[in-house]
Design a protein around this motif. Structure first.
Motif, PDB file in Angstrom:
ATOM      1  N   THR A 193       2.251   7.078  -7.940  1.00 38.57           N
ATOM      2  CA  THR A 193       2.380   6.567  -9.114  1.00 38.57           C
ATOM      3  C   THR A 193       3.203   7.063 -10.352  1.00 38.57           C
ATOM      4  N   THR A 194       4.473   6.582 -10.416  1.00 37.04           N
ATOM      5  CA  THR A 194       4.668   6.914 -11.817  1.00 37.04           C
ATOM      6  C   THR A 194       4.839   5.631 -13.542  1.00 37.04           C
ATOM      7  N   GLN A 195       4.200   6.229 -14.386  1.00 36.42           N
ATOM      8  CA  GLN A 195       4.649   5.562 -15.482  1.00 36.42           C
ATOM      9  C   GLN A 195       5.268   6.011 -16.536  1.00 36.42           C
ATOM     10  N   TYR A 196       6.520   5.162 -16.927  1.00 33.95           N
ATOM     11  CA  TYR A 196       7.430   5.343 -18.001  1.00 33.95           C
ATOM     12  C   TYR A 196       6.953   4.312 -19.072  1.00 33.95           C
ATOM     13  N   TYR A 197       6.776   5.234 -20.051  1.00 34.89           N
ATOM     14  CA  TYR A 197       6.233   3.582 -21.308  1.00 34.89           C
ATOM     15  C   TYR A 197       7.318   4.170 -22.614  1.00 34.89           C
ATOM     16  N   ARG A 198       8.333   3.510 -23.161  1.00 30.05           N
ATOM     17  CA  ARG A 198       8.914   3.766 -24.430  1.00 30.05           C
ATOM     18  C   ARG A 198       8.626   4.517 -25.770  1.00 30.05           C
ATOM     19  N   GLY A 199       7.307   3.891 -25.737  1.00 26.27           N
ATOM     20  CA  GLY A 199       6.146   4.951 -27.100  1.00 26.27           C
ATOM     21  C   GLY A 199       5.823   6.163 -26.487  1.00 26.27           C
ATOM     22  N   ALA A 200       5.158   6.538 -27.741  1.00 28.36           N
ATOM     23  CA  ALA A 200       4.740   7.741 -27.753  1.00 28.36           C
ATOM     24  C   ALA A 200       3.619   8.307 -27.285  1.00 28.36           C
ATOM     25  N   GLN A 201       2.522   6.849 -27.655  1.00 28.10           N
ATOM     26  CA  GLN A 201       1.682   7.531 -25.732  1.00 28.10           C
ATOM     27  C   GLN A 201       0.838   6.090 -26.069  1.00 28.10           C
ATOM     28  N   VAL A 202       0.472   5.839 -24.757  1.00 31.17           N
ATOM     29  CA  VAL A 202       0.090   4.115 -24.028  1.00 31.17           C
ATOM     30  C   VAL A 202      -1.285   4.121 -25.117  1.00 31.17           C
ATOM     31  N   LEU A 203      -1.196   3.026 -24.383  1.00 33.55           N
ATOM     32  CA  LEU A 203      -2.253   1.801 -25.055  1.00 33.55           C
ATOM     33  C   LEU A 203      -2.298   1.959 -26.227  1.00 33.55           C
ATOM     34  N   ARG A 204      -1.574   1.608 -27.306  1.00 32.77           N
ATOM     35  CA  ARG A 204      -1.004   1.593 -28.453  1.00 32.77           C
ATOM     36  C   ARG A 204      -2.513   0.170 -29.223  1.00 32.77           C
ATOM     37  N   GLY A 205      -2.038   0.707 -30.370  1.00 25.27           N
ATOM     38  CA  GLY A 205      -3.056  -0.461 -30.796  1.00 25.27           C
ATOM     39  C   GLY A 205      -5.120  -0.090 -30.390  1.00 25.27           C
ATOM     40  N   PHE A 206      -5.225   0.965 -30.160  1.00 24.11           N
ATOM     41  CA  PHE A 206      -6.472   0.545 -29.295  1.00 24.11           C
ATOM     42  C   PHE A 206      -6.865   2.772 -30.345  1.00 24.11           C
ATOM     43  N   ASP A 207      -8.035   2.907 -30.440  1.00 18.96           N
ATOM     44  CA  ASP A 207      -8.212   4.192 -31.192  1.00 18.96           C
ATOM     45  C   ASP A 207      -7.456   5.699 -30.574  1.00 18.96           C
ATOM     46  N   ASP A 208      -7.033   6.298 -31.777  1.00 25.49           N
ATOM     47  CA  ASP A 208      -6.113   6.997 -30.741  1.00 25.49           C
ATOM     48  C   ASP A 208      -6.770   7.956 -30.204  1.00 25.49           C
ATOM     49  N   GLU A 209      -8.061   8.894 -30.249  1.00 27.94           N
ATOM     50  CA  GLU A 209      -9.087   9.589 -30.392  1.00 27.94           C
ATOM     51  C   GLU A 209      -9.064   9.190 -28.195  1.00 27.94           C
ATOM     52  N   ALA A 210     -10.180   7.618 -28.570  1.00 21.49           N
ATOM     53  CA  ALA A 210      -9.982   7.437 -27.448  1.00 21.49           C
ATOM     54  C   ALA A 210      -8.702   6.981 -25.994  1.00 21.49           C
ATOM     55  N   ARG A 211      -7.763   6.570 -26.836  1.00 18.12           N
ATOM     56  CA  ARG A 211      -6.349   6.082 -25.862  1.00 18.12           C
ATOM     57  C   ARG A 211      -5.810   7.405 -25.222  1.00 18.12           C
ATOM     58  N   GLY A 212      -5.763   8.921 -26.206  1.00 19.09           N
ATOM     59  CA  GLY A 212      -5.662   9.983 -25.684  1.00 19.09           C
ATOM     60  C   GLY A 212      -6.414  10.699 -24.873  1.00 19.09           C
ATOM     61  N   LEU A 213      -7.786  10.559 -24.454  1.00 21.81           N
ATOM     62  CA  LEU A 213      -8.228  10.549 -24.016  1.00 21.81           C
ATOM     63  C   LEU A 213      -7.912   9.538 -22.109  1.00 21.81           C
ATOM     64  N   VAL A 214      -7.944   8.601 -22.422  1.00 27.16           N
ATOM     65  CA  VAL A 214      -7.425   8.222 -21.384  1.00 27.16           C
ATOM     66  C   VAL A 214      -6.369   8.431 -20.321  1.00 27.16           C
ATOM     67  N   SER A 215      -5.204   8.770 -21.455  1.00 25.85           N
ATOM     68  CA  SER A 215      -4.420   8.973 -21.172  1.00 25.85           C
ATOM     69  C   SER A 215      -3.781  10.752 -20.398  1.00 25.85           C
ATOM     70  N   GLU A 216      -5.000  11.214 -21.200  1.00 24.99           N
ATOM     71  CA  GLU A 216      -5.605  12.422 -20.172  1.00 24.99           C
ATOM     72  C   GLU A 216      -5.940  12.764 -19.263  1.00 24.99           C
ATOM     73  N   GLU A 217      -7.021  11.338 -19.157  1.00 26.49           N
ATOM     74  CA  GLU A 217      -7.385  11.705 -17.770  1.00 26.49           C
ATOM     75  C   GLU A 217      -6.918  11.441 -16.754  1.00 26.49           C
ATOM     76  N   MET A 218      -5.816  10.212 -16.948  1.00 27.10           N
ATOM     77  CA  MET A 218      -5.144   9.235 -16.594  1.00 27.10           C
ATOM     78  C   MET A 218      -3.616  10.793 -15.413  1.00 27.10           C
ATOM     79  N   CYS A 219      -3.177  11.424 -16.320  1.00 26.09           N
ATOM     80  CA  CYS A 219      -2.539  12.559 -16.034  1.00 26.09           C
ATOM     81  C   CYS A 219      -3.762  13.606 -14.844  1.00 26.09           C
TER      82      CYS A 219
END
Length: 451
Positions: A193-219
């Motif tokens: 699975t490959t994911q492209y997103y045009r923004g700087a970080q996924v899950l825009r609008g959610f808490d930065d620290e939380a979405r940062g961890l989700v993104s890191e763990e997804m990778c």
């Protein structure tokens, strides 16, 4: 003037069905039209099949963990055909329940598209016109398709449940919760699975620290995530889809899925001609009682683009019935709605993010991130996050954010406390349940930062 019905509902999703049957149970004469399947996005092509796919995708990891705990078991291959058959049988069962609920409540149903003819009249696809004292618009939303060469080669979240075979590799375009959930699902089912997103970080609008961890763990779990990346064009190349990206990549995939937003289903409904006001995205503009600019017409759910969640549409439907049929004007409370995102790892959230809260008032942030016992013992390096945002002045917990297995279950209960206006000291007074992950919510003594 006499009408055919007291209420005509357009849309057979969670909100429309609830409003129709509660109004009918109270003695109103009600009809409902649905052009597709009963149950709407949530039951047929959203939360329910998605969550079943999340469950399916988590078993490979469980087998590995079981081995680490001493179980002599081996993981075989995932059989998409066998799962898909059961999935569709379950959706058929749920749709039948929705149809029966309407029938048993005495709601007359029309299995066809309906649109507005005038303030009290709907026109069905076969040309029949029906009049009603009140009309409730509950048509929901639909996936948005990008405007680019070859876009028709892709699929949306609607089609993913109907794939004939599971692709070997797949590109998901988007960075919202739908894109991230399906990236986790497909990755867990063994799809590259490959994911492209045009923004700087996924899950825009959610808490930065939380979405940062989700993104890191997804990778960490194997999703090939590229932020700041979009696609320029697609074309068929043999059995594959050739994709050119803004980062210069040219790659071939078996499947490309667009999860690039949703839009309200208001096209060709005859609304503007009647004076029903639509917003920039085509959403129906309503007041706090879900009433449109035309007094006899109301709208609830995703078609109003307020808070696009199933339980919210149901609440709006109930408030509509209270207001219109029970003479008890009831606005819908859209404040402090707990929600879960079934990414892997899961995320639960209620209230304000750290970023939103610090714009409003001075806050304290309590947060802890750690490796939970179960995964740690199995040798997995996954981290979880427990986080509270607290008002310095009132001591109220303004936001709670959890990234962890079972975060959805936890946030439902934390949501009650936050909704009640619990303070940090209320949390502190509650004795920890040990050993659990969620005990950290009541044992954090010192803020990690103030803002």
């Amino acid at each position: 003037m006499s009408f055919d019905y007291d209420l005509f509902v357009i849309g057979g999703g969670s909100g429309g069905v609830r409003a129709a049957r509660v109004a009918a149970a109270g003695g109103a004469k009600v009809a409902l039209a649905e052009e597709d399947r009963y149950g709407g996005t949530c039951v047929i092509r959203g939360c329910v099949p998605k969550k079943l796919m999340v469950f399916a995708s988590e078993y490979a990891g469980m087998v590995e963990d079981a081995q680490a705990y001493g179980w002599d078991i081996q993981s075989g291959d995932f059989n998409w055909g066998s799962f898909k058959g059961k999935l569709h049988a379950e959706l058929d069962r749920l749709e039948a329940i929705y149809r029966n609920l309407l029938k048993n409540s005495g709601v007359e149903t029309f299995d066809q598209r309906a649109k507005m003819a005038d303030a009290h009249t709907v026109e069905l696809a076969d040309g029949t016109k029906k009049t009603a004292k009140h009309i409730l618009l509950a048509m929901g939303g639909r996936p948005v398709w990008p405007d680019m060469p070859g876009a028709e080669l892709g699929i949306s979240s609607n089609e993913i449940f109907h794939l004939e075979t599971l692709p070997k590799d797949m590109l998901i375009i988007g960075g919202g919760y739908i894109a991230c959930e399906f990236a986790g699902i497909m990755n867990g089912l063994g799809v590259k699975t490959t994911q492209y997103y045009r923004g700087a970080q996924v899950l825009r609008g959610f808490d930065d620290e939380a979405r940062g961890l989700v993104s890191e763990e997804m990778c960490q779990r194997g999703v090939d995530l590229h932020c700041g990346t979009n696609i320029l064009e697609m074309r068929k190349e043999g059995d594959k889809i050739w994709v050119k990206a803004t980062n210069g990549d040219e790659r071939l995939f078996d499947q490309v899925m667009f999860a690039t937003g949703r839009a309200p289903n208001t096209v060709d409904m005859g609304l503007e001609a009647l004076g029903v006001e639509l917003g920039r995205k085509g959403e129906i503009v309503v007041d706090e009682y879900s009433q449109t600019a035309v007094p006899s017409i109301y709208a609830i759910g995703d078609v109003t683009d307020r808070v696009n969640l199933t339980p919210v549409a149901i609440r709006e439907g109930m408030a509509f019935v209270e207001t219109v049929f029970k003479g008890n004007p009831t606005p819908v409370d859209h404040d402090l709605i707990p929600t879960a995102i079934f990414t892997q790892p899961e995320m639960g959230t209620v209230g304000l993010s750290e970023e939103e809260a610090r714009e409003l008032e001075p806050i304290e942030v309590y947060a802890t991130s750690f490796k939970p016992m179960q995964q740690s013992f199995a040798g997995r390096a996954e981290r979880v996050l427990m986080k509270l945002i607290v008002s310095q002045a009132s001591r109220k917990v303004l936001g709670c954010h959890i990234v962890a297995p079972g975060a959805g279950e936890m946030i439902q209960l934390a949501g009650i406390a936050v909704k009640m206006g619990a303070t940090k000291e209320d949390f502190d007074r509650t004795v920890a349940v040990h050993p659990t992950m969620s005990e950290e919510l009541v044992t954090m003594k010192e803020p990690v930062r103030t803002a």
